[in-house]
Design a protein around this motif. Structure first.
Motif, PDB file in Angstrom:
ATOM      1  N   ALA A   1      -4.888   4.491   0.705  1.00  0.00           N
ATOM      2  CA  ALA A   1      -3.901   3.441   0.875  1.00  0.00           C
ATOM      3  C   ALA A   1      -3.668   2.968   2.530  1.00  0.00           C
ATOM      4  CB  ALA A   1      -2.487   4.188   0.336  1.00  0.00           C
TER       5      ALA A   1
ATOM      6  N   GLN B   1      -3.297  -1.566   3.056  1.00  0.00           N
ATOM      7  CA  GLN B   1      -2.612  -1.801   1.995  1.00  0.00           C
ATOM      8  C   GLN B   1      -0.901  -1.103   2.057  1.00  0.00           C
ATOM      9  OE1 GLN B   1      -4.581  -0.688  -1.574  1.00  0.00           O
ATOM     10  NE2 GLN B   1      -5.857  -2.710  -1.398  1.00  0.00           N
TER      11      GLN B   1
ATOM     12  N   TYR C   1       2.066  -3.465   2.528  1.00  0.00           N
ATOM     13  CA  TYR C   1       2.362  -4.227   1.390  1.00  0.00           C
ATOM     14  C   TYR C   1       2.933  -3.419   0.145  1.00  0.00           C
ATOM     15  CZ  TYR C   1      -0.582  -7.344   4.109  1.00  0.00           C
ATOM     16  OH  TYR C   1      -1.019  -8.076   5.065  1.00  0.00           O
ATOM     17  N   GLN C   2       2.358  -2.190   0.041  1.00  0.00           N
ATOM     18  CA  GLN C   2       2.966  -1.189  -0.772  1.00  0.00           C
ATOM     19  C   GLN C   2       4.506  -1.058  -0.908  1.00  0.00           C
ATOM     20  OE1 GLN C   2       0.363   2.216  -1.485  1.00  0.00           O
ATOM     21  NE2 GLN C   2      -1.351   0.863  -2.045  1.00  0.00           N
TER      22      GLN C   2
ATOM     23  N   LYS D   1       0.585 -10.632  -5.948  1.00  0.00           N
ATOM     24  CA  LYS D   1       0.009  -9.320  -6.114  1.00  0.00           C
ATOM     25  C   LYS D   1       1.150  -8.175  -6.073  1.00  0.00           C
ATOM     26  CE  LYS D   1      -4.511 -10.367  -3.799  1.00  0.00           C
ATOM     27  NZ  LYS D   1      -5.375  -9.951  -2.893  1.00  0.00           N
TER      28      LYS D   1
ATOM     29  N   TYR E   1       0.536  -5.437  -8.468  1.00  0.00           N
ATOM     30  CA  TYR E   1      -0.560  -4.580  -8.117  1.00  0.00           C
ATOM     31  C   TYR E   1       0.124  -3.658  -7.029  1.00  0.00           C
ATOM     32  CZ  TYR E   1      -4.765  -3.562  -5.262  1.00  0.00           C
ATOM     33  OH  TYR E   1      -5.758  -2.769  -4.781  1.00  0.00           O
ATOM     34  N   TYR E   2       0.658  -4.241  -5.877  1.00  0.00           N
ATOM     35  CA  TYR E   2       1.137  -3.298  -5.087  1.00  0.00           C
ATOM     36  C   TYR E   2       2.329  -2.123  -5.327  1.00  0.00           C
ATOM     37  CZ  TYR E   2      -1.141  -6.093  -1.579  1.00  0.00           C
ATOM     38  OH  TYR E   2      -2.252  -7.151  -1.067  1.00  0.00           O
ATOM     39  N   GLN E   3       2.809  -2.713  -6.306  1.00  0.00           N
ATOM     40  CA  GLN E   3       3.922  -1.837  -7.001  1.00  0.00           C
ATOM     41  C   GLN E   3       3.497  -0.591  -7.608  1.00  0.00           C
ATOM     42  OE1 GLN E   3       6.609  -3.990  -9.374  1.00  0.00           O
ATOM     43  NE2 GLN E   3       7.552  -5.147  -7.523  1.00  0.00           N
TER      44      GLN E   3
END
Length: 949
Positions: A166, A217, A220-221, A252, A255-257
């Motif tokens: 991550a 990432q 964004y997560q 997305k 996807y990030y969640q």
């Protein structure tokens, strides 16, 4: 006259039944045939293919379902496989082979799986599958009592890799999930099972944080994963725009969640406390706000743009999160500390204002990159402290995932570092795998001509120009304090090259072009020097020392604990200098290991939706498939010299070693009709297939185990013959055996010392024995008590002992062993045990009145008169006037035997001249470790066994 080609090197088999072929060595050396063959396998879902011992894997790019290749049945198929060298091509096969070689000690004690290829070819995915498979194998190898602990260890390792991913994974122009660092996962093996791990990260692309788009990432997560209330505590919002994140792709969000939930789970399993997790997100939010700070020209100096609400708000949030005042932050970002050092006058420190917007922006970005790098290193160190063993380990299995070759529309120093690392790895592959194999085959007449030497020379020339010309020029340019024209430097560098060198490095429109092994790549000179210098302000630690944020303060002041320490002759450690040193160190480390190669490629579609065969063929050529094909035609990957083969697998060593003797060894395990196809006898080398090597090692290991079992059997028989045995009740039997064992081994040492009086060689210090009572617990209460309270009167004990001695001698018939009495003056006069003479001065032990023990000691130690004092048990030898004293340490559960000034120690069947280990000593029996003792390193044995050897 040319000798006949062996059967395994003759014309490849017919192409009829191509679906049954899984090795490219069975095909003709035709690039078009091989390209079509691999694409046909991809259509059938067969993404793995052998290239000799190499594994070629194709990325299906979501066009073909491959989930059936990794289900539970495939796990069981490859974990329980009997002949690993004859298995089908699969990533599990490579992992199983590396695990098998490590645990069975074939080759070196360190095995590394190298997964390489261009970006987006599936390297990280295959590395994760390797880790999953090794975890499944490890779970099946442990005992039920260790199952939970081992299972938790593998969960921690897997989640740690997910957590690191991550913080190091980002989206690129060609790959949505691209790993932006090199990662080597070391699995520590202890006793044949995985007991820990260490994750090493190198070549980390820290400049990605300030790229302005396609960030890591984790940012964004956090934006999509945290609740709105949590985001407000960090002054963040999903609706705001942040410069270092560029435009957020809301499609997305789900996807990030999901990725953020996995990251939180990995943080919990890796041992990060809730406060530590909050501190991590706190620092990430700080970096996001710092990225929104803007600068403007203010006369002759530069200042923060406070007229912009976005920049003003970013400065305010930055100061709040960092616990610094606005004046302090402004001073850090817009001024530079001048601290001259002088030996002839007193120096004065002062701040000088930066005069350009670019200088302020570069300073801000260097601080952001530095803080993010420190945060990542802190997380990595915390993970390694949780996963790694707290002791040294000699066996480890590594999985190396290094980023692949890149060529975008615009390439900077980041792509230069990536492609240089791939150049070094590819050169090492060609030299270690292709060149060494080529020499052996050419000497034996298998290969008449090969282009591998030309290929190796090309790699050497290309890398020499990159390192000696380009890198040195860029590093020297970073040393000068005066601004220079980078375009002129590049032009001058290329102009000084000769015609041969210009083939690899050239200049075009101010930029430079390198002819890499995978094709030419044009690099931009924009921000080249600033990124190469990667200078971090020296005063950053001084500024953050006054911050009230303890975590941030400790993070800034901590030293970066990196895997490799850069040692360069330059004054400043530039990015390129660090890169070169890191790659040289990595290759030096790999040279100590046995390597297993996995080469990844990704077939792409052309404009008309057909396979782009030209690009696919180019990828195969770049990863060395076509270079390795002439070598893999030989079905004999194992090559040994005749002398080495005979010394390893022969039962009797002789001075004269010839081919016939080696052939007799092979004929004993291989039928004669199969010998010609499985073995080739060369001029200097004997060539074997991997299956033959496996049989040889199995026979060798079984033979050695058989010999050790015979030795153990003879020793046990000797022990039983020389030990007196008595028929009595259980308690007395246990007590008599224990006392007999002590006496027997004491006399054994005395006999041995008398025999070596004329021998100057030093004998072993420990004698290993087997317990006479294997299934019964020996109680020592009849031999010694723990305190003086158990002895009320010494005289009453003496009277009681004499009375019991007479009655027992009349009622019980005992078998008396005859032991020869010897003189041991040399042993008693020895100076070797001076440090042990006072060992038992503080012992508070007394002997119980069990006369059987004392009578038995009399029988074994000669004509001895018993004396009982208030502190110990003593036996006096009438002839030699030697005092024999036996103590029992109840706390550490061992006996101490003193013969005048000589001291011996006894515990669990071991009589030693030095004090026994405090930890329990593991017995060397057939059930435990005897079968593998001949191949286990001395350092890996239990402490008791180390003392015995």
């Amino acid at each position: 006259m040319r000798k006949a080609m062996p059967a395994a090197l003759q014309q490849p088999i017919s192409l009829i039944g191509r679906e049954l072929i899984n090795d490219l060595s069975a095909l003709p050396e035709n690039e078009d045939i091989i390209t079509d063959f691999l694409l046909e396998r991809l259509q059938r879902g067969q993404i793995y293919t052998w290239v000799g011992s190499l594994l070629l894997t194709l990325n299906p790019n979501n066009e073909i379902s491959t989930s059936h290749l990794y289900n539970s049945s495939e796990f069981n198929k490859y974990t329980n496989i009997s002949d690993i060298y004859e298995a089908n091509p699969h990533i599990f096969t490579v992992a199983a082979k590396a695990h098998y070689n490590l645990t069975k000690q074939f080759g070196k004690s360190c095995q590394v799986i190298i997964i390489s290829g261009e970006t987006g070819t599936g390297k990280t995915y295959n590395a994760f599958k390797c880790l999953q498979f090794l975890g499944a194998v490890n779970k099946n190898s442990v005992q039920p009592s260790q199952d939970i602990c081992t299972y938790n260890t593998m969960i921690k390792i897997t989640d740690a890799c997910r957590l690191i991913s991550a913080f190091t994974t980002a989206c690129t122009e060609k790959n949505e999930v691209s790993s932006r660092h090199g990662q080597l996962v070391r699995l520590h093996y202890k006793g044949g099972i995985i007991s820990g791990a260490t994750i090493n990260s190198f070549l980390f692309e820290r400049s990605r944080v300030t790229r302005g788009s396609h960030n890591f990432q984790i940012f964004y997560q956090m934006i999509f994963g945290l609740a709105n209330a949590q985001l407000e505590t960090f002054y963040l919002s999903k609706d705001d725009c942040y410069d270092i994140l560029s435009v957020v792709d809301y499609t997305k969000g789900t996807y990030y969640q999901e990725g953020f939930r996995d990251t939180l789970q990995a943080l919990d399993i890796s041992g990060f406390e809730p406060d530590q997790q909050n501190q991590i997100f706190h620092v990430l939010a700080l970096l996001i706000h710092m990225g929104n700070i803007k600068f403007v020209k203010n006369g002759e100096t530069c200042a923060i743009d406070l007229s912009s609400n976005k920049s003003k708000e970013a400065l305010k949030n930055t100061c709040t999160l960092s616990s610094l005042t606005e004046d302090t932050m402004i001073e850090l970002l817009t001024t530079i500390l001048i601290n001259p050092q002088s030996t002839w006058r007193k120096h004065t420190s002062y701040h000088r204002h930066l005069v350009t917007v670019d200088a302020c922006r570069n300073r801000l970005h260097s601080i952001i990159r530095h803080i993010y790098d420190l945060l990542f290193r802190w997380i990595l160190n915390h993970i390694n402290d949780t996963l790694s063993l707290q002791q040294e380990y000699s066996q480890w299995l590594g999985i190396l995932d290094i980023f692949g070759f890149e060529s975008f529309d615009k390439n900077g120093i980041e792509q230069l570092c990536v492609n240089y690392a791939n150049e070094k790895m590819q050169q090492y592959f060609i030299e270690s795998y292709v060149e060494n194999s080529h020499k052996d085959l050419q000497e034996e007449g298998f290969i008449t001509n090969c282009n591998s030497l030309n290929t190796i020379n090309l790699y050497k020339k290309r890398l020499n120009i990159i390192e000696e010309n380009l890198f040195l020029t860029l590093n020297d340019a970073c040393q000068t304090p005066v601004g220079i024209n980078m375009s002129s430097i590049i032009q001058l560098t290329c102009k000084n090259l000769n015609n041969v060198q210009k083939k690899f490095l050239s200049e075009k429109e101010g930029n430079f072009i390198i002819e890499h092994y995978s094709g030419p790549v044009a690099y931009s000179i924009e921000d080249l020097l600033s990124k190469n210098a990667d200078k971090v302000p020296n005063e950053i630690s001084l500024i953050f020392n006054i911050s009230r944020n303890k975590f941030l303060r400790s993070l800034i002041n901590s030293e970066e604990e990196q895997q490799f320490t850069v040692k360069t002759t330059t004054k400043k450690k530039t990015m390129l200098a660090k890169l070169k040193y890191n790659m040289d160190t990595l290759i030096k480390e790999l040279s100590k290991c046995d390597l297993h190669y996995v080469r990844c490629v990704r077939p792409n579609r052309s404009i008309n939706n057909k396979w782009d065969r030209k690009d696919f063929k180019k990828q195969l050529a770049c990863i060395g498939v076509f270079d390795a094909l002439p070598l893999v035609k030989c079905k004999y990957p194992i090559r040994l010299r005749y002398r080495d083969f005979y010394l390893r697998y022969s039962k009797k060593n002789t001075e004269i070693i010839d081919r016939d003797k080696c052939k007799l060894i092979l004929e004993a395990i291989i039928p004669k009709k199969e010998l010609d196809t499985l073995v080739h006898f060369g001029n200097q080398l004997i060539f074997l297939t991997e299956s033959v090597l496996l049989k040889l090692e199995t026979y060798r290991r079984n033979y050695r185990v058989k010999c050790i079992n015979k030795i153990q059997t003879f020793w046990i028989k000797y022990r039983y013959k020389t030990t007196s045995r008595y028929v009595t009740n259980d308690c007395q039997m246990q007590n008599i055996h224990k006392t007999s064992e002590i006496a027997t081994h004491t006399k054994f040492i005395l006999d041995r010392e008398s025999k070596k009086s004329n021998n100057s060689e030093e004998e072993d210090e420990v004698f290993l024995t087997n317990s006479l009572l294997k299934n019964k617990e020996v109680h020592h209460s009849y031999f010694a008590t723990k305190s003086k309270k158990d002895v009320k009167d010494v005289n009453s004990i003496e009277n009681s002992f004499e009375t019991r001695s007479e009655s027992k001698n009349n009622d019980t018939k005992m078998k008396q062993g005859v032991l020869k009495k010897v003189k041991s003056d040399n042993f008693l006069k020895s100076e070797y045990y001076k440090d042990l003479r006072a060992y038992n001065d503080n012992m508070d032990i007394h002997c119980n009145d069990n006369n059987n023990n004392n009578n038995l000691l009399k029988q074994h130690l000669g004509d001895i008169t018993l004396h009982i004092s208030s502190t110990n048990t003593r036996y006096a030898d009438n002839d030699d006037e030697k005092i024999w004293s036996i103590y029992y340490d109840a706390e550490r559960n061992f006996y101490t035997i003193r013969i005048n000034s000589c001291t011996l120690f006894y515990k669990n069947g071991i009589l030693s001249r030095r004090c026994l280990a405090a930890i329990p000593i593991r017995m060397h029996t057939r059930i435990t470790c005897l079968t593998n003792s001949h191949i286990v390193p001395r350092s890996a044995l239990p402490q008791g066994l180390q003392d015995c050897l």
